[in-house]
Design a protein around this motif. Sequence first.
Motif, PDB file in Angstrom:
ATOM      1  N   TYR A 104      18.078   6.149   1.889  1.00 15.05           N
ATOM      2  CA  TYR A 104      16.711   5.831   1.478  1.00 15.05           C
ATOM      3  C   TYR A 104      16.693   4.643   0.515  1.00 15.05           C
ATOM      4  CZ  TYR A 104      15.548  10.250   3.693  1.00 15.05           C
ATOM      5  OH  TYR A 104      15.386  11.258   4.608  1.00 15.05           O
ATOM      6  N   GLN A 105      15.505   4.119   0.247  1.00 14.46           N
ATOM      7  CA  GLN A 105      15.379   2.865  -0.470  1.00 14.46           C
ATOM      8  C   GLN A 105      15.753   2.946  -1.939  1.00 14.46           C
ATOM      9  OE1 GLN A 105      15.537  -0.507  -0.980  1.00 14.46           O
ATOM     10  NE2 GLN A 105      14.055  -0.662   0.666  1.00 14.46           N
ATOM     11  N   GLY A 106      15.329   4.004  -2.630  1.00 15.97           N
ATOM     12  CA  GLY A 106      15.616   4.095  -4.054  1.00 15.97           C
ATOM     13  C   GLY A 106      14.900   5.261  -4.690  1.00 15.97           C
ATOM     14  N   VAL A 107      14.736   5.199  -6.011  1.00 16.82           N
ATOM     15  CA  VAL A 107      14.067   6.281  -6.723  1.00 16.82           C
ATOM     16  C   VAL A 107      12.825   5.751  -7.424  1.00 16.82           C
ATOM     17  CG1 VAL A 107      16.213   7.555  -7.071  1.00 16.82           C
ATOM     18  CG2 VAL A 107      15.410   5.986  -8.852  1.00 16.82           C
ATOM     19  N   MET A 108      11.917   6.666  -7.702  1.00 18.54           N
ATOM     20  CA  MET A 108      10.738   6.386  -8.503  1.00 18.54           C
ATOM     21  C   MET A 108      10.832   7.232  -9.767  1.00 18.54           C
ATOM     22  SD  MET A 108       7.716   7.785  -9.651  1.00 18.54           S
ATOM     23  CE  MET A 108       7.318   9.093  -8.507  1.00 18.54           C
ATOM     24  N   ILE A 109      10.637   6.605 -10.904  1.00 19.07           N
ATOM     25  CA  ILE A 109      10.719   7.330 -12.174  1.00 19.07           C
ATOM     26  C   ILE A 109       9.317   7.461 -12.756  1.00 19.07           C
ATOM     27  CG2 ILE A 109      11.702   7.367 -14.486  1.00 19.07           C
ATOM     28  CD1 ILE A 109      14.049   5.788 -13.396  1.00 19.07           C
TER      29      ILE A 109
ATOM     30  N   LEU B 249       0.874  -1.176   0.000  1.00 22.77           N
ATOM     31  CA  LEU B 249       0.000   0.000   0.000  1.00 22.77           C
ATOM     32  C   LEU B 249       0.906   1.218   0.000  1.00 22.77           C
ATOM     33  CD1 LEU B 249      -2.808   1.242   0.052  1.00 22.77           C
ATOM     34  CD2 LEU B 249      -2.751   1.130   2.548  1.00 22.77           C
ATOM     35  N   SER B 250       1.048   1.826  -1.151  1.00 23.52           N
ATOM     36  CA  SER B 250       1.959   2.956  -1.315  1.00 23.52           C
ATOM     37  C   SER B 250       1.178   4.240  -1.545  1.00 23.52           C
ATOM     38  CB  SER B 250       2.911   2.709  -2.491  1.00 23.52           C
ATOM     39  OG  SER B 250       2.189   2.623  -3.713  1.00 23.52           O
ATOM     40  N   LYS B 251       1.864   5.372  -1.367  1.00 25.28           N
ATOM     41  CA  LYS B 251       1.204   6.660  -1.576  1.00 25.28           C
ATOM     42  C   LYS B 251       2.071   7.603  -2.386  1.00 25.28           C
ATOM     43  CE  LYS B 251      -1.192  10.487   0.673  1.00 25.28           C
ATOM     44  NZ  LYS B 251      -0.627  11.489  -0.262  1.00 25.28           N
ATOM     45  N   ALA B 252       1.440   8.335  -3.290  1.00 26.99           N
ATOM     46  CA  ALA B 252       2.094   9.463  -3.947  1.00 26.99           C
ATOM     47  C   ALA B 252       2.180  10.579  -2.912  1.00 26.99           C
ATOM     48  CB  ALA B 252       1.273   9.904  -5.158  1.00 26.99           C
ATOM     49  N   LEU B 253       3.385  10.917  -2.489  1.00 27.42           N
ATOM     50  CA  LEU B 253       3.600  11.880  -1.414  1.00 27.42           C
ATOM     51  C   LEU B 253       3.832  13.267  -1.988  1.00 27.42           C
ATOM     52  CD1 LEU B 253       6.099   9.731   0.707  1.00 27.42           C
ATOM     53  CD2 LEU B 253       3.614   9.906   1.019  1.00 27.42           C
ATOM     54  N   TRP B 254       3.039  14.225  -1.523  1.00 25.82           N
ATOM     55  CA  TRP B 254       3.219  15.604  -1.957  1.00 25.82           C
ATOM     56  C   TRP B 254       2.239  16.502  -1.217  1.00 25.82           C
ATOM     57  CZ3 TRP B 254       0.067  19.250  -4.477  1.00 25.82           C
ATOM     58  CH2 TRP B 254       0.722  20.407  -4.922  1.00 25.82           C
TER      59      TRP B 254
ATOM     60  N   TYR C 201       7.323  11.699  10.346  1.00 18.77           N
ATOM     61  CA  TYR C 201       5.942  11.238  10.544  1.00 18.77           C
ATOM     62  C   TYR C 201       5.883   9.783  10.987  1.00 18.77           C
ATOM     63  CZ  TYR C 201       4.818  15.365   7.662  1.00 18.77           C
ATOM     64  OH  TYR C 201       4.718  16.634   7.149  1.00 18.77           O
ATOM     65  N   GLY C 202       6.998   9.071  10.835  1.00 20.98           N
ATOM     66  CA  GLY C 202       7.027   7.686  11.287  1.00 20.98           C
ATOM     67  C   GLY C 202       7.318   6.654  10.214  1.00 20.98           C
ATOM     68  N   MET C 203       7.554   7.077   8.972  1.00 18.08           N
ATOM     69  CA  MET C 203       7.908   6.132   7.920  1.00 18.08           C
ATOM     70  C   MET C 203       9.404   5.851   7.976  1.00 18.08           C
ATOM     71  SD  MET C 203       5.470   7.261   4.702  1.00 18.08           S
ATOM     72  CE  MET C 203       5.671   5.631   3.929  1.00 18.08           C
ATOM     73  N   SER C 204       9.788   4.630   7.672  1.00 19.40           N
ATOM     74  CA  SER C 204      11.206   4.278   7.683  1.00 19.40           C
ATOM     75  C   SER C 204      11.863   4.713   6.377  1.00 19.40           C
ATOM     76  CB  SER C 204      11.374   2.770   7.862  1.00 19.40           C
ATOM     77  OG  SER C 204      10.884   2.080   6.726  1.00 19.40           O
ATOM     78  N   LYS C 205      13.167   4.963   6.435  1.00 17.03           N
ATOM     79  CA  LYS C 205      13.896   5.325   5.218  1.00 17.03           C
ATOM     80  C   LYS C 205      13.815   4.215   4.177  1.00 17.03           C
ATOM     81  CE  LYS C 205      17.235   8.721   6.902  1.00 17.03           C
ATOM     82  NZ  LYS C 205      18.663   9.113   6.915  1.00 17.03           N
ATOM     83  N   SER C 206      13.735   2.980   4.640  1.00 16.91           N
ATOM     84  CA  SER C 206      13.679   1.847   3.722  1.00 16.91           C
ATOM     85  C   SER C 206      12.341   1.726   3.003  1.00 16.91           C
ATOM     86  CB  SER C 206      13.974   0.546   4.473  1.00 16.91           C
ATOM     87  OG  SER C 206      12.991   0.307   5.463  1.00 16.91           O
ATOM     88  N   SER C 207      11.384   2.572   3.371  1.00 19.31           N
ATOM     89  CA  SER C 207      10.080   2.544   2.699  1.00 19.31           C
ATOM     90  C   SER C 207       9.881   3.756   1.793  1.00 19.31           C
ATOM     91  CB  SER C 207       8.947   2.498   3.734  1.00 19.31           C
ATOM     92  OG  SER C 207       8.846   3.734   4.434  1.00 19.31           O
ATOM     93  N   LEU C 208      10.906   4.606   1.673  1.00 17.64           N
ATOM     94  CA  LEU C 208      10.742   5.877   0.977  1.00 17.64           C
ATOM     95  C   LEU C 208      11.576   5.956  -0.306  1.00 17.64           C
ATOM     96  CD1 LEU C 208      10.754   8.246   4.078  1.00 17.64           C
ATOM     97  CD2 LEU C 208       8.808   7.753   2.579  1.00 17.64           C
ATOM     98  N   PHE C 209      10.958   6.527  -1.340  1.00 18.13           N
ATOM     99  CA  PHE C 209      11.582   6.686  -2.647  1.00 18.13           C
ATOM    100  C   PHE C 209      11.407   8.141  -3.098  1.00 18.13           C
ATOM    101  CE2 PHE C 209      10.312   2.384  -2.082  1.00 18.13           C
ATOM    102  CZ  PHE C 209      11.103   1.567  -2.871  1.00 18.13           C
TER     103      PHE C 209
END
Length: 289
Positions: A250-255, A175-180, A217-225
């Motif tokens: 952080y985990q990686g990038v999103m293209i 369950l992912s979210k577009a963060l902005w 906010y409580g998200m881990s770096k390994s869950s963030l792109f």
Amino acid sequence: MLRKSTLLAAGLIAFLASFGACARNVVFLNNPSPQDVKDIGHYRVKSTGQPFFSDLVLFAANINGSTPNTPVLYYNTEMSAILKDNIDAVRQLQNGGIKVQISYLGNHQNAGWSCNMTSKTATRLGNAMVTDVVKYGLDGINVDDEYSSCSGSASSFYSVLKAIRSNPYFSGKTLSKALWSDSQYFRSPNNAANQLTEGYEMTYGGSVSYLTPYVGYGMSKSSLFLGISPEFSSASQAGSIAQSVASGGYQGVMIWAPNAFLDRAAAEQYYTEIAKAQIGSTESVEYVP
């Protein structure tokens, strides 16, 4: 004796090499063709032969409705062509180790993720999404809370997320979210970080600092792109951004939407610059038929 700067440089190189071994990269395809979907599995890291992308997000299905309490899931021509007529393209990716999510997006109507709906409606909406994800054999849901004519209810938003995560048929899925610009959804008692498994920051400004608040906010770096768009960042800039993401842990990038901006040769170059930053300067990404 090695100088301190040399030791620091060696340490950074070792860290990046370690990061490259576990880095994941996500791709969003905007209204893709079946061939766009198939192509993702052909981009391979040369040294390992493994796919460059770990996850694909199909963008997007919609949430339609004339009132917040009558939401209906809608699949446009492109999404229907893949899910109903070319699901084998999805299976090919999954068989190669690439997870496939679908994004749900508002559609300029009076319904959506954060519209002021009843708890019963929120649960029904979340369960409807899970039902379709299971029906089509997908690996997760991406939340894109945009383009609804109603929005702003943190309570309703959280209730939909909770319904998805608590559904037993969603177990083990993403369950992912577009963060902005969404800090209002990360406050107690309705902190979305408690329900999300991953987040993709979509400011496209190139700064890893955009991820920092979500750690708070409580998200881990390994869950963030961190999101990168070929529309705004060149291949060399993408490489620099990827390196800052790696250095930040952080985990990686999103293209975003390479199918709209890059042909095959340009995509190889673009992904190569990112792989160099994540794995090493001699790395490359190739399209392997």
